[in-house]
Write a protein that holds these residues in place. Structure first.
Motif, PDB file in Angstrom:
ATOM      1  N   ALA A  87      -2.971  43.150  -2.822  1.00  0.00           N
ATOM      2  CA  ALA A  87      -2.020  43.864  -3.687  1.00  0.00           C
ATOM      3  C   ALA A  87      -1.000  42.914  -4.302  1.00  0.00           C
ATOM      4  O   ALA A  87      -0.671  43.032  -5.495  1.00  0.00           O
ATOM      5  N   PHE A  88      -0.507  41.961  -3.502  1.00  0.00           N
ATOM      6  CA  PHE A  88       0.515  41.054  -4.035  1.00  0.00           C
ATOM      7  C   PHE A  88      -0.065  40.191  -5.155  1.00  0.00           C
ATOM      8  O   PHE A  88       0.589  39.953  -6.173  1.00  0.00           O
ATOM      9  N   THR A  89      -1.310  39.735  -4.990  1.00  0.00           N
ATOM     10  CA  THR A  89      -1.965  38.957  -6.049  1.00  0.00           C
ATOM     11  C   THR A  89      -2.087  39.777  -7.324  1.00  0.00           C
ATOM     12  O   THR A  89      -1.837  39.278  -8.431  1.00  0.00           O
TER      13      THR A  89
ATOM     14  N   THR B 234      -0.993  50.429 -14.008  1.00  0.00           N
ATOM     15  CA  THR B 234      -1.281  50.754 -12.614  1.00  0.00           C
ATOM     16  C   THR B 234      -1.892  49.538 -11.938  1.00  0.00           C
ATOM     17  O   THR B 234      -2.546  48.710 -12.589  1.00  0.00           O
ATOM     18  N   ILE B 235      -1.658  49.422 -10.617  1.00  0.00           N
ATOM     19  CA  ILE B 235      -2.116  48.268  -9.846  1.00  0.00           C
ATOM     20  C   ILE B 235      -2.972  48.788  -8.695  1.00  0.00           C
ATOM     21  O   ILE B 235      -2.483  49.555  -7.857  1.00  0.00           O
ATOM     22  N   VAL B 236      -4.247  48.380  -8.663  1.00  0.00           N
ATOM     23  CA  VAL B 236      -5.201  48.921  -7.695  1.00  0.00           C
ATOM     24  C   VAL B 236      -6.156  47.831  -7.233  1.00  0.00           C
ATOM     25  O   VAL B 236      -6.219  46.740  -7.806  1.00  0.00           O
ATOM     26  N   HIS B 237      -6.923  48.144  -6.185  1.00  0.00           N
ATOM     27  CA  HIS B 237      -8.027  47.286  -5.760  1.00  0.00           C
ATOM     28  C   HIS B 237      -9.185  47.471  -6.734  1.00  0.00           C
ATOM     29  O   HIS B 237      -9.320  48.519  -7.376  1.00  0.00           O
TER      30      HIS B 237
ATOM     31  N   PRO C  74      -6.801  42.528  -8.152  1.00  0.00           N
ATOM     32  CA  PRO C  74      -6.726  41.128  -7.711  1.00  0.00           C
ATOM     33  C   PRO C  74      -7.553  40.168  -8.561  1.00  0.00           C
ATOM     34  O   PRO C  74      -7.278  38.968  -8.576  1.00  0.00           O
ATOM     35  N   THR C  75      -8.556  40.676  -9.285  1.00  0.00           N
ATOM     36  CA  THR C  75      -9.435  39.787 -10.060  1.00  0.00           C
ATOM     37  C   THR C  75      -9.400  40.030 -11.562  1.00  0.00           C
ATOM     38  O   THR C  75      -9.917  39.212 -12.319  1.00  0.00           O
TER      39      THR C  75
END
Length: 476
Positions: free
Chosen positions: A52-54, A188-191, A216-217
């Motif tokens: 998540a931090f990345t 939004t920030i997700v896996h 993250p990628t």
């Protein structure tokens, strides 16, 4: 900004899937593949995914972030890195009041000349409590960028939250205030696994859509063609929701003065019930084992036992019904403030104070609290729990082993307590709060820890009747 890479979703959404079907698939996949950090399990949460931090650091790569002055970031744990990025860039950080209990916004104001460590604290849940200045509805706010958490999101910009509707409602309230408009960018920030194909037909007019997805990628620009809500849909709210969120009352009065239609919905509960039928895994909780055993005894046995036995049969079902939570109909979910469910159950359990050991339900969820410093009194811990609105039904104190166990009526009450106990520090020591081990390992939040109760009330001894079970869970 790095180029968009087309990637096939790892989670396949079946035709005819509901929002709850998609949520359950994502939560199950993350748990089964161990893709999340604390808090666990991720069910009924915005997952605090690994990496998540990345993903959060990528927000500073967006041009809209560079140009932004005021940024609103949700208080979810996986967005902590985004809040830190805003503070490090010396921008105004606005964080919604948790569950909108006391207002809409908090302006996170770090101390003058704050160090990096102080900024990190300000970006955490502790910072939201200790370094915030509340904003009212009449505050002149112009939000340039909105960052929200999600359970699932599609490359077309369709978003599904955890089902409580707060992100949708917060955006609608900001639109009413004039703080956002149709050009406001939403991120939004997700896996990576949370990026799935969401059918257009399950989205509703009040649902918030997103313009960028950070993983993250990848950085995904959605070019979303669906409009964002530009106001509150009052017909999706009811009077009970207004009681839980007082700021909505003020907003309703302002909208009414402006001549807008503020008619509340007449049957939001029915709408929720319809959506709950899409949650078969949760509905199994409606049948407690004790009911089945008692039914097997026959009707004549029930008549002989009288009214007290009837109450015992009904009580577990009532506990489960209260703990089920939402259907997502409109902004509603059916889950109130922390502690509301305890207050509602006490009349069903015979009255008296909620923490009474003699009124425990047959099904409880246990939270492990570790790192208790030597010399701490149990009364001090109880006071801290009450202050954070996380008082359990029962507290099992094991101060010599530097730990305690907290029993809650259902998984959702335990989850709310876990959120409240994050960053808890007593006598200069940080305490660790998590679900007891027997209740982790991918278990869904629809399930609870069923523990046998003694036929006689337990003695008020520090070692409780089922403490041996709990000790085994922790030490195994």
């Amino acid at each position: 900004m790095e180029p968009v890479i087309q990637v096939e979703p790892v989670i396949i959404v079946n035709p005819g899937a509901t929002k709850w079907d998609i949520r359950q698939k994502v939560w199950d996949y993350i748990e089964d593949n161990n893709l999340a950090n604390f808090p666990r399990p991720v069910h009924n949460r915005i997952p605090n995914f690994k990496g998540a931090f990345t993903a959060c650091t990528k927000v500073s790569e967006l041009q809209v972030f560079t140009q932004a002055t005021e940024v609103k970031v949700d208080p979810d744990k996986p967005l902590e890195g985004a809040r830190l990025a805003v503070l490090q860039a010396q921008k105004t950080l606005l964080v919604p009041t948790p569950r909108l209990r006391t207002g809409l916004f908090n302006n996170i104001t770090p101390p003058q000349g704050a160090t990096k460590e102080q900024l990190r604290i300000c970006s955490s849940s502790q910072g939201v409590r200790d370094f915030s200045v509340p904003f009212d509805l009449d505050a002149k706010v112009k939000v340039d960028l909105v960052v929200v958490g999600s359970v699932a999101v599609s490359e077309k910009g369709l978003r599904i939250g955890k089902g409580e509707g707060f992100a949708d409602l917060e955006y609608a309230m900001m639109a009413c205030m004039g703080a956002v408009n149709e050009s406001t960018v939403v991120v939004t920030i997700v896996h990576d696994c949370q990026v799935v194909d969401i059918p257009d037909e399950i989205m509703e007019s009040h649902d918030l859509t997103v313009d960028y997805i950070l993983t993250p990628t990848r950085i995904i620009k959605t070019d979303c063609q669906f409009p964002k809500p530009q106001g509150i849909f009052w017909n999706k709210l009811n009077s009970e929701k207004l009681e839980k969120i007082p700021i909505l009352k003020k907003l309703l009065a302002l909208e009414e003065q402006a001549g807008k239609d503020v008619t509340l919905g007449v049957a939001p509960v029915a709408a929720e019930s319809g959506l709950q039928t899409g949650q078969p895994k949760r509905q199994t909780r409606r049948r407690p084992r004790q009911n089945i055993q008692q039914d097997d005894k026959g009707e004549s046995k029930q008549e002989n036992t009288g009214e007290p036995e009837k109450r015992v049969r009904q009580r577990p079902a009532r506990v489960r019904k209260d703990s089920r939570g939402d259907g997502g109909g409109g902004y509603e979910r059916g889950k109130g403030k922390r502690g509301d469910n305890l207050k509602e159950k006490s009349p069903e359990e015979g009255g008296g104070e909620v923490p009474s050991q003699r009124k425990l339900p047959l099904s409880v969820t246990t939270v492990y609290l570790g790192g208790i410093p030597a010399g701490l009194r149990v009364s001090e811990l109880k006071a801290a729990l009450r202050e954070r609105e996380a008082a359990p039904l029962r507290l099992t104190w094991q101060g010599a082993q530097h730990r305690a166990f907290l029993d809650y009526s259902d998984p959702q009450a335990a989850e709310q307590a876990l959120e409240a106990l994050q960053d808890l520090s007593l006598n200069g020591h940080s305490l660790q709060a998590e679900l007891a081990k027997s209740q982790r390992g991918g278990k869904r939040s629809g399930q609870s820890n069923r523990r046998p109760r003694p036929s006689t009330p337990p003695k008020s001894n520090p070692v409780t009747a089922d403490e041996s079970d709990t000790n085994e869970n922790v030490e195994q």
